[in-house]
Design a protein around this motif. Structure first.
Motif, PDB file in Angstrom:
ATOM      1  N   LYS A  56      -5.280  -0.678   3.906  1.00 39.04           N
ATOM      2  CA  LYS A  56      -4.397  -1.659   4.553  1.00 39.04           C
ATOM      3  C   LYS A  56      -3.664  -0.965   5.695  1.00 39.04           C
ATOM      4  CE  LYS A  56      -3.737  -4.709   0.630  1.00 39.04           C
ATOM      5  NZ  LYS A  56      -2.811  -5.395  -0.251  1.00 39.04           N
ATOM      6  N   VAL A 115      -1.381 -10.982   5.478  1.00 37.60           N
ATOM      7  CA  VAL A 115      -0.707 -10.160   4.486  1.00 37.60           C
ATOM      8  C   VAL A 115       0.297 -11.004   3.716  1.00 37.60           C
ATOM      9  CG1 VAL A 115       0.787  -8.150   4.200  1.00 37.60           C
ATOM     10  CG2 VAL A 115      -1.021  -8.119   5.915  1.00 37.60           C
ATOM     11  N   THR A 116       0.854 -12.000   4.375  1.00 35.50           N
ATOM     12  CA  THR A 116       1.867 -12.863   3.772  1.00 35.50           C
ATOM     13  C   THR A 116       1.793 -14.242   4.415  1.00 35.50           C
ATOM     14  OG1 THR A 116       4.246 -13.136   3.397  1.00 35.50           O
ATOM     15  CG2 THR A 116       3.611 -12.067   5.447  1.00 35.50           C
ATOM     16  N   SER A 123      11.212 -14.728   4.476  1.00 37.97           N
ATOM     17  CA  SER A 123      10.968 -13.645   3.522  1.00 37.97           C
ATOM     18  C   SER A 123      12.268 -12.930   3.186  1.00 37.97           C
ATOM     19  CB  SER A 123       9.980 -12.639   4.115  1.00 37.97           C
ATOM     20  OG  SER A 123       9.910 -11.488   3.297  1.00 37.97           O
ATOM     21  N   ASP A 132       8.128  -3.905  -1.648  1.00 39.55           N
ATOM     22  CA  ASP A 132       6.724  -3.790  -2.018  1.00 39.55           C
ATOM     23  C   ASP A 132       6.532  -2.393  -2.573  1.00 39.55           C
ATOM     24  OD1 ASP A 132       6.136  -6.360  -1.094  1.00 39.55           O
ATOM     25  OD2 ASP A 132       5.724  -5.650   0.924  1.00 39.55           O
ATOM     26  N   GLU A 145      -6.354  -3.471  -5.896  1.00 35.61           N
ATOM     27  CA  GLU A 145      -6.286  -4.298  -7.097  1.00 35.61           C
ATOM     28  C   GLU A 145      -7.613  -4.278  -7.848  1.00 35.61           C
ATOM     29  OE1 GLU A 145      -5.091  -7.760  -5.025  1.00 35.61           O
ATOM     30  OE2 GLU A 145      -3.116  -6.900  -4.617  1.00 35.61           O
ATOM     31  N   TYR A 154       0.333  -2.839 -11.856  1.00 37.41           N
ATOM     32  CA  TYR A 154       0.927  -4.038 -11.262  1.00 37.41           C
ATOM     33  C   TYR A 154       1.343  -5.042 -12.332  1.00 37.41           C
ATOM     34  CZ  TYR A 154      -0.417  -2.496  -6.601  1.00 37.41           C
ATOM     35  OH  TYR A 154      -0.534  -1.801  -5.424  1.00 37.41           O
ATOM     36  N   GLY A 169       5.784 -10.967  -7.194  1.00 39.64           N
ATOM     37  CA  GLY A 169       4.776 -11.585  -6.339  1.00 39.64           C
ATOM     38  C   GLY A 169       3.476 -11.930  -7.031  1.00 39.64           C
ATOM     39  N   ARG A 175      -1.075 -14.338  -4.257  1.00 44.38           N
ATOM     40  CA  ARG A 175      -0.759 -13.179  -5.112  1.00 44.38           C
ATOM     41  C   ARG A 175      -0.380 -11.953  -4.290  1.00 44.38           C
ATOM     42  NH1 ARG A 175      -0.354 -16.216  -9.264  1.00 44.38           N
ATOM     43  NH2 ARG A 175      -2.224 -16.935 -10.276  1.00 44.38           N
ATOM     44  N   ASP A 176       0.759 -11.368  -4.651  1.00 42.82           N
ATOM     45  CA  ASP A 176       1.267 -10.165  -4.005  1.00 42.82           C
ATOM     46  C   ASP A 176       1.807  -9.271  -5.112  1.00 42.82           C
ATOM     47  OD1 ASP A 176       2.306  -8.286  -2.298  1.00 42.82           O
ATOM     48  OD2 ASP A 176       3.657  -9.649  -1.239  1.00 42.82           O
ATOM     49  N   TYR A 177       0.893  -8.566  -5.785  1.00 43.21           N
ATOM     50  CA  TYR A 177       1.204  -7.875  -7.032  1.00 43.21           C
ATOM     51  C   TYR A 177       2.256  -6.778  -6.920  1.00 43.21           C
ATOM     52  CZ  TYR A 177      -2.749 -10.404  -8.955  1.00 43.21           C
ATOM     53  OH  TYR A 177      -3.597 -11.402  -9.365  1.00 43.21           O
ATOM     54  N   HIS A 179       4.890  -6.835  -4.952  1.00 43.23           N
ATOM     55  CA  HIS A 179       6.138  -7.398  -4.392  1.00 43.23           C
ATOM     56  C   HIS A 179       7.119  -7.764  -5.504  1.00 43.23           C
ATOM     57  CE1 HIS A 179       8.509  -9.863  -1.534  1.00 43.23           C
ATOM     58  NE2 HIS A 179       8.733 -10.589  -2.596  1.00 43.23           N
TER      59      HIS A 179
END
Length: 180
Positions: A56, A115-116, A123, A132, A145, A154, A169, A175-177, A179
């Motif tokens: 990323k 990303v979001t 936010s 994060d 993941e 996570y 998240g 899904r934002d594991y 966050h």
């Protein structure tokens, strides 16, 4: 000559008993003031992020803000408590990103790789109330993941964040594991 006057309040004067529920918040405040303040861990060496940044690129050290001082300090204490419990469970964690400028938030929401979904002002990162996190294994940040160990981390993060009263998240529709 001395004159004594006795007044009777006819029931207007009553002794008010101690009401513990009325003062319960005082104990919480007292505990918060006397509780030991946790200190953020020292930053990891840039080499620890190489694999994560390869996966990323938006996590590059010159882009993601990892300055704990730009975040709400009460929230920082909650995050550090979660990180302590995660470490005790065998999942040391690192801050990937805390505060985000509105410009960065819009960039992450509008880029070719989403990303979001949250734009500037939507936010909690802009208010220092979101973080994060990612697990660290053998000195390297693991964000994939698809890695079973990271996914266990996570899931544990979600449990610990929620136990601390924080949102996670992993419960978002997007899904934002990492966050909280």
């Amino acid at each position: 000559m001395v004159v004594a006057i006795t007044l009777h309040f006819a029931g207007y004067h009553q002794e008010i008993g101690y009401q513990p529920q009325k003062y319960a918040h005082g104990n919480q405040i007292r505990q918060a003031l006397t509780e030991e303040k946790l200190v953020p861990p020292p930053p990891l060496a840039p080499e620890a992020f190489v694999d994560a940044v390869a996966e990323k690129p938006q996590l590059a050290l010159d882009k993601a803000d990892r300055d704990w001082n730009k975040m709400d300090q009460a929230f920082v204490q909650d995050v550090l408590r979660v990180m302590e419990r995660m470490k005790a469970r065998g999942f040391p964690m690192v801050l990937l990103e805390g505060y985000r400028s509105p410009e960065r938030q819009n960039h992450l929401a509008g880029g070719s790789v989403k990303v979001t979904q949250a734009r500037a002002g939507e936010s909690k990162h802009q208010y220092g109330l979101a973080a994060d996190l990612a697990p660290v294994r053998n000195g390297k940040v693991v964000i994939s993941e698809r890695d079973p160990w990271a996914m266990q981390a996570y899931t544990a993060l979600g449990e610990e964040a929620q136990a601390q009263g924080l949102g996670w998240g992993g419960n978002f529709s997007f899904r934002d594991y990492g966050h909280i």
